[in-house]
Design a protein around this motif. Sequence first.
Motif, PDB file in Angstrom:
ATOM      1  N   ALA A 102       0.829  -1.207   0.000  1.00 36.88           N
ATOM      2  CA  ALA A 102       0.000   0.000   0.000  1.00 36.88           C
ATOM      3  C   ALA A 102       0.865   1.260   0.000  1.00 36.88           C
ATOM      4  O   ALA A 102       0.584   2.226  -0.728  1.00 36.88           O
ATOM      5  N   ILE A 103       1.928   1.252   0.807  1.00 40.21           N
ATOM      6  CA  ILE A 103       2.796   2.430   0.878  1.00 40.21           C
ATOM      7  C   ILE A 103       3.470   2.686  -0.459  1.00 40.21           C
ATOM      8  O   ILE A 103       3.586   3.834  -0.905  1.00 40.21           O
ATOM      9  N   ALA A 104       3.919   1.633  -1.133  1.00 44.07           N
ATOM     10  CA  ALA A 104       4.564   1.803  -2.434  1.00 44.07           C
ATOM     11  C   ALA A 104       3.612   2.454  -3.436  1.00 44.07           C
ATOM     12  O   ALA A 104       4.014   3.315  -4.224  1.00 44.07           O
ATOM     13  N   ALA A 105       2.346   2.039  -3.414  1.00 44.16           N
ATOM     14  CA  ALA A 105       1.363   2.647  -4.319  1.00 44.16           C
ATOM     15  C   ALA A 105       1.097   4.104  -3.951  1.00 44.16           C
ATOM     16  O   ALA A 105       0.895   4.949  -4.828  1.00 44.16           O
ATOM     17  N   LEU A 106       1.116   4.414  -2.674  1.00 46.94           N
ATOM     18  CA  LEU A 106       0.785   5.772  -2.226  1.00 46.94           C
ATOM     19  C   LEU A 106       1.898   6.772  -2.493  1.00 46.94           C
ATOM     20  O   LEU A 106       1.632   7.960  -2.699  1.00 46.94           O
ATOM     21  N   ILE A 107       3.152   6.320  -2.498  1.00 49.76           N
ATOM     22  CA  ILE A 107       4.263   7.260  -2.697  1.00 49.76           C
ATOM     23  C   ILE A 107       4.814   7.221  -4.126  1.00 49.76           C
ATOM     24  O   ILE A 107       5.802   7.894  -4.415  1.00 49.76           O
ATOM     25  N   GLY A 221       9.172  14.639  -6.350  1.00 52.50           N
ATOM     26  CA  GLY A 221       9.068  15.115  -4.975  1.00 52.50           C
ATOM     27  C   GLY A 221       8.202  14.209  -4.117  1.00 52.50           C
ATOM     28  O   GLY A 221       8.464  14.032  -2.918  1.00 52.50           O
ATOM     29  N   GLN A 222       7.163  13.621  -4.708  1.00 53.10           N
ATOM     30  CA  GLN A 222       6.304  12.703  -3.977  1.00 53.10           C
ATOM     31  C   GLN A 222       7.084  11.479  -3.515  1.00 53.10           C
ATOM     32  O   GLN A 222       6.934  11.021  -2.370  1.00 53.10           O
ATOM     33  N   ILE A 223       7.921  10.961  -4.391  1.00 50.49           N
ATOM     34  CA  ILE A 223       8.718   9.781  -4.029  1.00 50.49           C
ATOM     35  C   ILE A 223       9.715  10.122  -2.929  1.00 50.49           C
ATOM     36  O   ILE A 223       9.848   9.390  -1.935  1.00 50.49           O
TER      37      ILE A 223
END
Length: 256
Positions: A102-107, A221-223
């Motif tokens: 989930a975190i990988a998809a969100l960032i 920047g999101q990553i």
Amino acid sequence: MTESDLQLVRDLPALAFQAMLVFARIGAAAMLLPGLGEQEIPARIRLSLALAITAALLPGLPSAPDDTAEAARLVAQEVVAGLWFGGLARLAALALAIAGQAIAALIGLQGMMVSDPEIGGQATAMARAFGLVSAVLVLGTGLHAVALRALADTYVVLPAGAPLPLGTVAGSVAQAGAASLSLALRLAAPFVIAAVVLNIALGLLSRLVPQVQTFFVVVPGQILAGLALLALLAPAMLLTYGAALSQAFMALPGAR
């Protein structure tokens, strides 16, 4: 040949059947137990562990029935019992890998896919890394020993040959799955909030300054921001996960 040797020869079929019963439960559980059942651990080591536990648990099991169908039913029941036990422990440990997915998809790292033998398909690199962290945590904190002791004590809760309580089995698996998903959502909650705030800010920016290419500006920047947030929250996440995992292992059938 002495009388004791003759008695041993006569007892060999019963001993072989008892060993088969124990190995059916222990071997099935060993395939799924977190830490010990990982695909990275050589099969020879997992087999040796299952055989060692089998030798220790042989006394006190039922002898081989005369009916072949009944013998097959007993072995199949022991396999199901082992899968039930191992599955409960595996579901508890999967929470960290689900949170990583989930975190990988969100960032913004959902495109980095790797092979994941635990799932049997493709997963994000972060989910796979979190899964390995979970295995290291289980082995490093000694939770694997808790699981092995509970596995040995399942013969007190569910003796070999006793009817398998299918209602209890199904209910406990559903409860373990719900608890694992709930824990994964709690671990990923800060990233969900951060993603919502970021998307609202991007929406406002695109309305106020339409000429700005927000996608090309914001994604890097999101990553970076997501990885920074992960580095900041990782200790608290692992503490929360470790406490929940320990509680789940202590709730396994036979644990005390």
